[in-house]
Design an enzyme around this catalytic site. Structure first.
Site, PDB file in Angstrom:
ATOM      1  N   GLY A 177      78.691  48.079  40.736  1.00  0.00           N
ATOM      2  CA  GLY A 177      79.540  47.196  39.949  1.00  0.00           C
ATOM      3  C   GLY A 177      80.352  46.248  40.797  1.00  0.00           C
ATOM      4  O   GLY A 177      80.320  46.287  42.025  1.00  0.00           O
ATOM      5  N   LYS A 203      86.530  46.550  36.181  1.00  0.00           N
ATOM      6  CA  LYS A 203      85.280  46.901  36.860  1.00  0.00           C
ATOM      7  C   LYS A 203      84.115  46.647  35.911  1.00  0.00           C
ATOM      8  O   LYS A 203      84.030  47.242  34.831  1.00  0.00           O
ATOM      9  CB  LYS A 203      85.285  48.355  37.317  1.00  0.00           C
ATOM     10  CG  LYS A 203      84.027  48.727  38.096  1.00  0.00           C
ATOM     11  CD  LYS A 203      84.139  50.061  38.804  1.00  0.00           C
ATOM     12  CE  LYS A 203      82.887  50.326  39.644  1.00  0.00           C
ATOM     13  NZ  LYS A 203      82.959  51.605  40.385  1.00  0.00           N
ATOM     14  N   ASP A 295      81.354  60.585  48.225  1.00  0.00           N
ATOM     15  CA  ASP A 295      81.314  59.359  49.030  1.00  0.00           C
ATOM     16  C   ASP A 295      82.692  59.089  49.634  1.00  0.00           C
ATOM     17  O   ASP A 295      83.253  57.994  49.497  1.00  0.00           O
ATOM     18  CB  ASP A 295      80.860  58.177  48.170  1.00  0.00           C
ATOM     19  CG  ASP A 295      80.406  56.980  49.014  1.00  0.00           C
ATOM     20  OD1 ASP A 295      80.046  57.189  50.189  1.00  0.00           O
ATOM     21  OD2 ASP A 295      80.426  55.844  48.498  1.00  0.00           O
TER      22      ASP A 295
END
Length: 731
Positions: A177, A203, A295
């Site tokens: 995104g 977003k 992540d």
């Protein structure tokens, strides 16, 4: 070694991500030219020619030309297929398959495009990572959303009952995104956060992106559970507008990457220590709700808005790769698995377990945090700079060969202690967050008000354990027993031997056998009623295991300067011989043993420069199982057969020795059935036999010399050599 236990079989969980299947389906639809996919240059040239023709026609169409924007929007998906191009790259492989006389299978490779900043690696994708910034994500074909989705972003947004926002400047982009600043058109308040704030973060994720294959982005589900908890920004509104899914969130300040980059690309010990303890408190809260982030990196840690009350508060964002470590119905830990072709995360900061395709658990977030902290303090990690399709392989190898002492030689002692603890955590081990936080207390100033980062979350955890934290010891577990080191050790090259319980039988071994002496050993064994059950190689000399329990009726073998000699193998296939054992030497030669009397009905093999897990996975789906493996230098040869007698099969692949994985598999009914190793990696195939043996005992040994004395000890306990190889382990 533990004895195998019988019980209900728990096979491999179908962990293949749905997004990966969709991606594969899209790739199949790409236009081919001959046997190759169109290059980006060719596609660009065609697109330019098409635009030129359209420009010539447009003036003649008059009013129709003004509809171009609408038409372009409707063709977004078609244009995506043409713009996201992969170039066919012929990976040199060799192979053959019985009943396919035309020759070996060739598996084509692909060369994905470079990743974009902040992007993430999806499951099973491969790619190249630019390493000149703060950890650009590897292996995801980024740009797909930006280039393939031609729908323009709306000028104004109103979703899910939100106020009307006008889109202003772009803040950044991620793997799935893009984020923009949204300014409230009317109303609002002076607060910098909350649903009434004048400025918010918007977003956008296109409906055709990988994260939206089955409706709203997966990230929405995670934010529903975690949003608003300690250190995770709250989502105020979400919904769909046009071709985009939109989340309305609080505006935040700079990322730790930005702070590091504007601070001379280095951070003080106190700053790093404050980041460490507050990050641990955020991860502790996230883990307590059943998720791992997946992540962790400097770009995903953001501070609050400058000059606001939250300017020193730390947030963890971008939950698109978050996964559950705990099953919801019963609260049990998810089952262990390894799929070497699946990587999620960012190459620079990912844990070695993520590189190796193991199921994500809490230890992976903590290992990524350790690399993040070391990077922020030192300014560089030793594995930066690798490029190419095998980047992940090289980075993982470097991570596993770099000791905590070497990696943290210019860091405060607590960082080295932290790294040593987290890299040795077991798959389902619960982290002792308060213990980890206490490591950094000596580096942090006494007055919380003047600390560079707000550490309220960490202080709450310390307060909860009370006086106990003064008794915590970084070297020992809470029970006072030394912690077993799972990964630390000296890389070694050793013999790996596997022993199975069998009824008493005659078995013979030979090792350090030169080419010229191989025939006499085989002939003598045949005269005594023995046939070859396993072969291996060390230093261009052969090891030979012969026994009376193979069940074979006839056998042939060949020493060849090739790895492997395809023509000879196919000739023997025509005579109804099947490969029963193979070995390769460092000089590229091979020893192939083929037998009659096997239960196999069809056979295929592959030779490749890296461990061919994708091919193995494909063959599993076709009903094949691995029955032999070998290496020659860095090359791998894998033989797979139909009707091998197994109901399920898994792989354990490691740069050292996958001791934990083997024990996890043993506990669920698997037995080692094949093994091979290079100088870099060891691979073991574990299978569940269809016909359960009476005694399931299996043991393994790692020895510097061929285990001749150990073999005799095992024979006394009716344990016989089943397979053996020489290569990378850990001492």
């Amino acid at each position: 070694m533990p004895e195998l236990r019988s019980g209900v079989r728990r096979g491999r969980a179908p962990v293949v991500d749905k997004r990966r299947r969709q991606n594969q389906a899209e790739k199949k639809s790409e236009h081919l030219v001959g046997n190759f996919i169109k290059t980006r240059a060719a596609a660009a040239k065609e697109a330019t020619e098409a635009k030129a023709k359209a420009a010539e026609v447009a003036p003649r169409r008059g009013r129709g030309a003004r509809l171009g924007g609408t038409a372009k929007k409707g063709k977004g998906k078609e244009e995506e297929k043409e713009q996201v191009i992969v170039v066919s790259e012929g990976t040199k492989v060799e192979g053959g398959e019985r009943e396919k006389v035309e020759g070996g299978e060739r598996e084509g490779g692909s060369l994905p495009r470079s990743g974009g900043e902040g992007g993430k690696t999806g499951v099973g994708d491969r790619g190249i990572m630019g390493d000149d910034s703060g950890g650009l994500s590897a292996n995801k074909v980024t740009g797909q959303e930006e280039e393939g989705s031609t729908a323009p972003f709306p000028e104004r947004v109103q979703v899910g009952g939100s106020p009307l926002y006008k889109i202003e400047r772009k803040l950044g982009k991620g793997g799935f995104g893009q984020v923009f600043v949204g300014r409230r058109v009317s109303g609002g308040n002076d607060r910098s956060t909350g649903p009434g704030a004048m400025e918010v973060a918007l977003k956008f994720e296109h409906r055709n992106s990988k994260g939206c294959n089955y409706g709203p982005p997966y990230e929405w589900q995670v934010y529903n559970t975690l949003g608003g908890s300690h250190g995770v920004p709250r989502v105020h509104y979400k919904g769909k507008q046009g071709d985009y899914y939109v989340m309305v969130m609080d505006m935040l300040g700079p990322s730790l990457w930005d702070v590091w980059n504007t601070s001379g690309q280095s951070m003080s010990s106190e700053m790093v220590a404050c980041i460490a303890v507050e990050s641990l408190s955020i991860l502790e809260k996230m883990h307590s709700r059943g998720y791992v982030h997946g992540d962790v990196k400097p770009e995903n840690f953001l501070l609050g808005q400058p000059s606001s009350a939250q300017s020193k508060k730390l947030f963890l964002v971008d939950l698109g790769l978050a996964t559950k470590w705990r099953e919801s119905p019963n609260g049990h830990h998810v089952e262990y698995d390894q799929r070497p072709d699946m990587f999620r995360g960012t190459v620079r900061y990912a844990s070695v377990h993520a590189h190796l395709g193991r199921t994500a658990s809490r230890r992976d977030d903590l290992e990524s945090l350790a690399y993040t902290l070391i990077f922020l303090h030192r300014g560089r990690l030793p594995w930066q700079g690798y490029q190419g399709d095998n980047k992940s392989f090289l980075v993982c190898k470097k991570k596993m060969s770099t000791s905590p002492e070497m990696l943290c030689c210019f860091c405060p002692a607590p960082l080295k202690q932290f790294l040593e603890i987290v890299v040795n955590m077991k798959f389902d081990e619960e982290p002792n967050y308060s213990k980890l936080i206490s490591l950094f207390e000596g580096l942090i100033g006494a007055n919380p008000a003047v600390r560079p980062i707000n550490t309220d979350g960490a202080q709450k955890i310390i307060y909860q354990v009370g006086q106990k934290r003064s008794r915590l010891n970084a070297e020992d577990d809470d029970d006072g027993l030394p912690k077993k080191k799972v990964r630390l050790g000296v890389p070694a090259t050793q013999w790996v031997s596997i022993y199975n319980a069998r009824m008493p039988m005659k078995q013979r071994y030979h090792y350090n056998v030169a080419d010229a002496r191989l025939a006499q050993h085989v002939e003598k064994g045949n005269a005594d009623g023995l046939l070859i059950s396993c072969v291996a190689s060390c230093s261009n000399l052969w090891a030979l295991i012969m026994d009376a329990g193979t069940g074979f009726t006839s056998q042939v073998y060949q020493l060849s300067p090739f790895f492997l000699h395809k023509e000879w193998i196919m000739e023997q296939w025509e005579k109804n011989y099947y490969i029963s054992s193979i070995a390769g030497a460092n000089n590229g030669s091979s020893l192939v043993v083929m037998s009659k009397g096997t239960q196999y009905s069809q056979q295929s093999y592959k030779v490749s420069e890296s461990f061919p897990f994708k091919w193995i996975n494909k063959k599993w789906r076709e009903g094949f199982h691995v029955t032999s493996m070998a290496t020659a230098g860095t090359r791998w040869a894998v033989v797979m057969s139909r009707n091998a007698g197994y109901s399920d099969q898994v792989v354990e692949l490691d740069f050292l020795y996958p001791s934990e994985g083997i024990h996890k598999r043993w506990d669920t009914g698997y037995r080692i059935t094949s093994t091979a190793a290079t100088w870099d990696q060891t691979a073991l195939i574990l299978s569940i036999p269809r016909r359960k043996p009476g005694d399931e005992t299996q043991e393994t040994l790692r020895t510097s010399q061929f285990p001749s004395t150990h073999v005799k000890e095992k024979w006394a306990k009716n344990l016989y050599l089943a397979c053996v190889c020489y290569g990378r382990t850990v001492s």
